[in-house]
Design an enzyme around this catalytic site. Structure first.
Site, PDB file in Angstrom:
ATOM      1  N   GLY A 124       0.816  -1.201   0.000  1.00  0.00           N
ATOM      2  CA  GLY A 124       0.000   0.000   0.000  1.00  0.00           C
ATOM      3  C   GLY A 124       0.851   1.254   0.000  1.00  0.00           C
ATOM      4  O   GLY A 124       2.056   1.210   0.233  1.00  0.00           O
ATOM      5  N   CYS A 125       0.203   2.377  -0.291  1.00  0.00           N
ATOM      6  CA  CYS A 125       0.941   3.629  -0.429  1.00  0.00           C
ATOM      7  C   CYS A 125       1.507   4.106   0.909  1.00  0.00           C
ATOM      8  O   CYS A 125       2.711   4.346   1.034  1.00  0.00           O
ATOM      9  CB  CYS A 125       0.059   4.691  -1.077  1.00  0.00           C
ATOM     10  SG  CYS A 125      -1.555   4.917  -0.313  1.00  0.00           S
TER      11      CYS A 125
END
Lengths: 345, 345, 345, 345
Positions: free
Chosen positions: C154-155
């Protein structure tokens, strides 16, 4: 000091929200009803947390019914509804003797055929459109004073008509040469859920839209024709730019034969030097939307392009204030005989 | 595959920085010298942290001396210098047999008097201006191929000339009716330390500037006159909007007598359907700067305003790419006989 | 040079669009299929005008069916689908022998119970989650190389795990004291049509969300626990800020007893000095998202707050590149044995 | 209704400009003098076009001399000057019997040594610092009422101290665990001409600065120590984000042993439920700077992170209003015995 009981109908869009923001500070207004189908039953500050702790924070939204509005004791009603809906809503309110200030396009266009051409719908109250007054106090102040139905102008039209009106009135420019390029902040699109208006689609983006026949041309050309005394048709391109608020309009037109550039300045001075909400910037400054946002001012400058014989008019306003809620309140002030800057300065 | 040794002179502004960003990815370019008075002695990535970890990150800036540049082995030199300075700098480089691509205005204007009128300064190398080629490959590709001195076009002019050139060439529009309204991102102002360009002065702000006689009119009118075969004078208003990158230009012009609107589309198709960096958008889409930023494309659409007989041309580009560094590299590709999209697609 | 046939499934969100943007420039990738339920039948450039005139502009979107994907000849499939959907989709692709790089959360969490706690849904392919490799090459490069199913991080987690991992691995900080504050651009919310993400609601706005238990904590704590060798629980607050791209993370943690501040720098150097996409900024610079947007870099700096004994870690990345599409392509490069920067530098 | 004659000294920065904006609307204030070395001789609306057409538009800037100020009849003087300069300026004004509200840091820090440590300069009026009152009405209302010299708080400190003060006062959180992460709009940097603050350097950018020892820590720790009754040292990281106005602060702290999360809410309620300018948001909403910009409110929410035992406090304010000019006017209202919301609601 006298005061007035006021209702805002359809306070869930940006214009309605801005009306509330401004009316909170208006010392002669008593806000007695706020309506919204979507928010009925909720307090103002539950819908708009920014109004918590302020006057009217606890005022509940009610259903948008005519009975509820007349029952609230309101004497003046602002309609912040989509076009089409506004016309239907206005009729019983007007019939009940209330004064109505409509922020939609429904009563701006005098000719039903033109309304229907530009808005693509049957008009629901053409007889009222004929009776209404276009709510631009700089031009129609006297009619607004006694009007029961004010059609508050559109955002682009305000920035376009104000600089052009006195020039056309005096025949200083050639009406066939008028070209208008405007830029608007994204609040002008309303709280519309469209991908086009998502942050990541608007930020770092500029684009034209509504080319070549934006709906606002209907009222622009109606008023410019009134000024010129002959039918005026113009070219207009609006652009969406990444600011919340603000409209900037640049208008080009050729001087009429024999006219001197200085007459442009004289006409603007004559029209606006005593107006509380039009500021002429003179020969040094140019309009900047940041100087007018959150105010009811429209700033205007002009330059003569001697190389081409054209006048370049530049104007800036806050699309939600002078272009919507503020100008509507300016009309309210006129209608009630209050100083025109009440609640706006 | 052949390659070429290249230098960038004056890499401390946004255009110079963008040249470096693009040249890092250009597989046929060997960057052999970067100059900057201000940064001499520092590594590229010390000046621009964003280039750390990339090709040329360790390349040191050197002094902007002609000897250093010729000594670097560079065969092509990009000049990203202020106007005035560029002309002085170009002369010895040209004399030394190097090929020069100048991003300033110094060699764009063929007539020295016009340069001096618009730029308010004496020209330092008028004989070179006469020899230079205007670096817009869509128009001057063949001349660029063999040129020793390319004057890469300005940002606004690129977005203005590309849509208008083929129409004027074919006599489709009336040159006396051209009105241009442009919007530019703030990087167009360069890394200039002026209050006007501070974040809090530009954000939530829109304003016109350079009204009515912006310097870029000099090259715009030169090229439009070339196209039309007669002197063309236009009105042009640029606006500053709160984006980093991107220019959007909207141009209005009346159709010439007897011309059909469809001929506009035909002329644009004929001129650009095979161009790698001009994209014609057809009848549905309008240009949006977010589709061209960080690319070398110029997107163009047109609409016919049948109510007024005007054509409305809309164009968008990245002011730092197609409007500056990218177009300069496109010229480099032409000069070197490489595929025109090398390093740009 | 060998190349590989690749498909992108679900290319209608920002991550899928960014995958395409990057794959267009990837010289070893042959893009053979693009799928989207919404856009099936349309050309790539009809959906994304910005890709017109580029490689694959004419590639049509197809339906997101497994047969169509396997039929395209693709050997590696990127899944850019919502969580939940991705798991269902991956199973037949993996069964068909394709290699899958999933950008959703579905295969990031090894323990099904934790996935279901944080995502509030039954996991559709828990057996695959157990087999998958967390796609952070800086930590799991060797496993990625031979993996058939990569769960791309994920970011937020990428910006959090990279600076903390080597410190926890060496026991340099007290895991119980970790506090994380992150800021993300609005593209991180995807192309979701919610009022909250309209331009006029995000611009001139900053707000926290997902407090105190954002979903990304699941993978963050999994990886930090792996590093520390003991369960690690952290506090994390993400904020939405008005930029399109970019994540900035500031992490606070107390030094473990007896540890010297200099050991922090040594651990980071040991971990990352040879990594192509992690840049350590040293003692002068701090990360700025503008230096990493449109790149696959994660920039990291650290400072010792001697007054409190805390280490402050600062990291920045592009949420769509190193935080999504870029890191996924970095994994592709590892899986295919290509230089890790292929198509990314 | 009584009124008061007021002067603003140093009205060329953002705080001074904001003071003027707010004082124009303050019905009990008579603005008798505006000073600025840079603008002396110019009218207010010549320096700030946005004030044209409003009250005081024609007021001339005068030189910043003590004689001129005392000669203006002003009884209360706002100092909007750089630190260091403010102290020198305040001494003769105080000696002349005027009441002074200083927006700089000069009188905020009681211990000269700490001032000199954090600001790196000799203090010019330490005896006045000892006499001054920290101008946060929520804490020091009674002292402000009779004070001759009010040190108006800094922007970050206001957003940090308000949520923490009542918790430390009651011993609800462990002072050694306080970690603060703030974000500020760019107006917080003032009208400083530095490349870092150019539009194109701030837009699409986020970055921390002043790590680990920002100057505002001096006043933050002084006030938190006052609340706790023991010395408190905290970690604080400010970040610059691309908005004009607004500060958002997220603060993490562990509950003190034996404290229940509900006590946090009770303490905040007890402290602020009757405060006109602190709004507690309850369990659903989180602060958003767009709800407080252009207002004097500070919005506060809290959440308990049960997984880690930490309290997360979230607060938002307009750095120029509650964080500067507005809070200073709130102190003026207290000093003059006016309703505290006068001119601010």
């Amino acid at each position: 000091m006298n005061s007035e009981k006021v209702a805002v109908v359809g306070a869930s869009g940006y214009s309605g929200e801005e009306l509330v923001r401004l009316l909170i500070r208006h010392e002669r207004v008593e806000l007695v009803a706020l309506t919204s189908r979507q928010h009925a039953g909720l307090r103002l500050d539950a819908v708009y947390p920014k109004f918590a702790g302020q006057r009217y924070a606890g005022l509940p939204f009610i259903e948008s019914s005519v009975d509820a509005i007349t029952g609230s004791g309101a004497r003046v009603v602002f309609l912040a509804l989509p076009h089409g809906v506004a016309a239907e809503f206005a009729r019983p309110l007007v019939a009940a003797g209330l004064r109505v200030i409509d922020l939609s396009a429904d009563f701006r266009i005098k000719e039903t055929a033109i309304y229907e051409e530009f808005y693509g719908e049957v008009h629901h109250a053409p007889e009222l459109a004929a009776l209404s007054v276009y709510g631009m106090p700089e031009i129609y102040r006297e009619s607004i004073r006694s009007s029961q139905l004010v059609a508050s102008p559109g955002c682009y039209p305000t920035s376009i008509i104000l600089p052009l009106y006195p020039l056309l009135k005096r025949g200083l420019i050639d009406p066939k040469t008028i070209v208008i390029s405007s830029m608007s902040g994204v609040s002008g699109a309303g709280r519309t859920l469209k991908t086009d208006y998502l942050f990541a689609e608007c930020n770092e983006s500029v684009r034209a839209y509504g080319v070549p026949k934006h709906r606002h041309l209907a009222e622009v050309e109606q008023e410019l024709s009134n000024a010129a005394g002959i039918p005026v048709t113009v070219s207009f391109t609006p652009h969406l730019i990444p600011v919340n608020r603000g409209i900037h309009t640049t208008t080009f037109a050729s001087l009429a034969p024999g006219v001197l550039a200085a007459q442009i300045g004289e006409a603007l001075e004559a029209a606006y030097s005593k107006e509380p909400f039009v500021r002429l910037l003179g020969g040094t400054l140019l309009p900047d939307t940041k100087h007018v946002t959150f105010t009811n001012f429209c700033d205007i400058a002009w330059r003569f392009d001697s190389r081409t014989g054209r006048i370049i008019l530049l104007s800036a306003e806050d699309n939600l204030v002078k272009g919507a809620a503020g100008q509507a309140i300016q009309s309210l002030n006129v209608m009630c005989g209050w100083p025109e800057g009440t609640g706006l300065l």
